[in-house]
Design an enzyme around this catalytic site. Structure first.
Site, PDB file in Angstrom:
ATOM      1  N   LYS A  37       0.828  -1.213   0.000  1.00 50.38           N
ATOM      2  CA  LYS A  37       0.000   0.000   0.000  1.00 50.38           C
ATOM      3  C   LYS A  37       0.862   1.262   0.000  1.00 50.38           C
ATOM      4  O   LYS A  37       0.422   2.307  -0.463  1.00 50.38           O
ATOM      5  CB  LYS A  37      -0.968  -0.031   1.177  1.00 50.38           C
ATOM      6  CG  LYS A  37      -1.983  -1.170   0.989  1.00 50.38           C
ATOM      7  CD  LYS A  37      -3.076  -1.194   2.020  1.00 50.38           C
ATOM      8  CE  LYS A  37      -4.151  -2.194   1.633  1.00 50.38           C
ATOM      9  NZ  LYS A  37      -3.741  -3.604   1.802  1.00 50.38           N
TER      10      LYS A  37
HETATM   11  C1  LIG Z   1      -4.438  -4.676   1.122  1.00 45.16           C
HETATM   12  C2  LIG Z   1      -3.670  -5.956   0.965  1.00 45.16           C
HETATM   13  C3  LIG Z   1      -4.062  -6.950   0.019  1.00 45.16           C
HETATM   14  C4  LIG Z   1      -5.313  -6.819  -0.843  1.00 45.16           C
HETATM   15  O1  LIG Z   1      -5.192  -5.821  -1.799  1.00 45.16           O
HETATM   16  P1  LIG Z   1      -6.486  -5.291  -2.617  1.00 45.16           P
HETATM   17  O2  LIG Z   1      -6.009  -4.154  -3.425  1.00 45.16           O
HETATM   18  O3  LIG Z   1      -7.499  -4.921  -1.573  1.00 45.16           O
HETATM   19  O4  LIG Z   1      -6.939  -6.440  -3.465  1.00 45.16           O
HETATM   20  C5  LIG Z   1      -3.255  -8.075  -0.106  1.00 45.16           C
HETATM   21  N1  LIG Z   1      -2.141  -8.243   0.654  1.00 45.16           N
HETATM   22  C6  LIG Z   1      -1.751  -7.330   1.580  1.00 45.16           C
HETATM   23  C7  LIG Z   1      -0.535  -7.587   2.387  1.00 45.16           C
HETATM   24  C8  LIG Z   1      -2.492  -6.158   1.766  1.00 45.16           C
HETATM   25  O5  LIG Z   1      -2.095  -5.254   2.697  1.00 45.16           O
END
Ligand SMILES: *Cc1c(COP(=O)(O)O)cnc(C)c1O
Length: 455
Positions: free
Chosen positions: A107
């Site tokens: 993120k």
């Molecule tokens: C947020 C997250 C996901 C999922 O991502 P999306 O964009 O919601 O599909 C997968 N793995 C980790 C470690 C995350 O923090």
């Protein structure tokens, strides 16, 4: 670039307004009026590639020179010189490591940039905002790191007291910045989410505090993620499949945009955990909700993948009225009906999917460690299982979405090895925490936000 709502009943906006608005007035999500051809540019530097990919989406609100500067600032603090390195872990099996940012999860790739975009656009408009959000773990700290130091943004993150991991809590509570406020709510994650929704629904409060959000439907987050899909395809130099561990479909949608606009991506392999609604849809056109079950990959424990709406809009030939009707139906009876023709055109040739349970996840973390010496986190592990299960005759790049040290219990359970935090975070457990406890009560939370966040 102009943007339209997926539900067809909100005004067209430019990039800056889309960024600040979040959701469209009609409850829909903004998408570009038309898709520009992707261009990763002449440079090999990740920040420059990202700027080239993003440029058509942000003009004229941000100039190309501004964008290059924002991207360079965003990725300068990453722990790896390549920002998002490709690592081979098996025969035609690769990882794209997206966890070298400040909070150890992918993120950061988007939120480091989004915070800076907010600040730049708010400065130009001479405005201020208060971002509020609820977190059960990862998103809160990535959002906080994205906007710490921003002059025109206050951020308030609500988390359920005693229900996040200690690493996750400390990543939020040890940030010493005057615009960062973490509230420990005496309640569950759902209570935190309800409080945030109630603050947005309180019109007077929303307007006086100028509330905003950076949740997973945020358009700037999606396009920032499109950049690493395109960068991976261009570095591999031949058509690839990309495997994505999936929750809200944001990361998959970003890959779809890269593919749809010309990146050399053949298939998108969607990895789910036991919460497998997307697998059921992609394999058999059956999108029916079921209850959420907790797993070792909590960031994928999601039933309704909010960003799917943007793909549904394309499946409906960009008919907003129909998309709104489909979603109303889905909300009322838990089942989304799509036509076989649209499915054969938009889904079948592009996507494949499989789901991975906790036992398979642990076995995979152990296998990868045994065979390569590499520790992977449980989210990434769902991806590498699916990447091997569905491999064709092209290289598969699996998105490594979190650093193993972010989920030490599962990694240790699988391998017996405790994953170490990177040096920059080694003193995380010694840093002082700043915690504000608050009751699970709307009036109390609003009073605290108003007091802490001058607008
Ligand atoms: C947020 C997250 C996901 C999922 O991502 P999306 O964009 O919601 O599909 C997968 N793995 C980790 C470690 C995350 O923090």
């Amino acid at each position: 670039m102009r943007y339209v709502s997926t539900r067809g009943a909100a005004p067209e906006l430019g990039f800056g307004d889309v960024l600040l608005a979040g959701l469209a007035d009609d409850g829909g999500l903004y998408v570009p009026v038309e898709w520009p051809a992707i261009d990763t540019g002449p440079s090999d530097e990740y920040a420059d590639v990202a700027a080239s990919v993003l440029a058509p989406y942000v003009a004229p609100d941000l100039t190309e020179a501004e964008l290059v500067q924002l991207c360079r600032d965003s990725y300068a603090g990453f722990r790896h010189p390549e920002v998002a390195p490709l690592v081979e872990i098996g025969d035609d099996q690769w990882l794209l490591e997206l966890f070298h940012g400040p909070t150890l999860a992918f993120k950061d790739m988007a939120l480091q940039l989004v915070g800076r975009m907010f600040d730049r656009l708010l400065e130009r408009r001479d405005e201020r905002i208060t971002i509020v959000g609820a977190t059960s773990g990862d998103t809160g700290s990535a959002a906080i790191e994205g906007v710490r130091g921003c002059e025109r943004v206050q951020i308030v993150i609500l988390y359920p007291e005693g229900r996040t991991s200690e690493v996750q809590r400390r990543q939020m509570t040890t940030v010493d910045a005057p615009n960062v406020h973490t509230l420990a709510v005496d309640g569950t994650f759902d209570d935190c989410q309800d409080l945030v929704k109630a603050m947005f629904a309180d019109r007077r409060f929303r307007e006086s505090q100028r509330l905003s959000a950076v949740n997973s439907i945020n358009w700037a987050r999606i396009i920032a993620q499109t950049a690493y899909h395109a960068s991976a395809a261009s570095r591999m130099g031949r058509p690839i499949d990309i495997c994505v561990p999936t929750g809200n479909f944001g990361n998959v949608l970003a890959g779809w945009i890269a593919r749809h606009t010309g990146a050399e991506i053949d298939r998108l392999l969607v990895a789910t955990n036991s919460n497998d609604i997307l697998t059921r849809f992609i394999r058999s056109r059956d999108m029916t909700t079921a209850g959420v079950v907790p797993t070792l990959s909590p960031s994928m424990d999601i039933q309704v993948s909010s960003n799917f709406e943007r793909l549904l809009f394309e499946m409906n030939d960009r008919d907003g009225e129909r998309t709104a009707a489909d979603l109303a139906q889905f909300r009322s009876d838990g089942h989304l009906d799509t036509s076989p023709e649209a499915f054969d055109r938009w889904i079948r040739p592009v996507f494949d999917s499989s789901s991975v349970d906790d036992a398979e996840t642990l076995a995979e973390i152990a296998r990868v460690h045994r065979e390569t010496g590499t520790l992977i986190d449980p989210h990434t592990a769902t991806g590498t299982v699916v990447a091997r299960r569905l491999a064709g005759n092209r290289p598969v790049v699996t998105l490594a979405t979190a650093h193993p040290a972010k989920f030490p219990d599962a990694v240790r359970q699988a391998t017996g090895v405790h994953p170490e935090l990177p040096d920059e975070l080694a003193d995380l457990f010694d840093r002082p925490e700043r915690i504000t406890p608050v009751a699970n009560d709307l009036a109390a939370v609003e009073a605290l936000v108003a007091e802490r966040c001058p607008i």
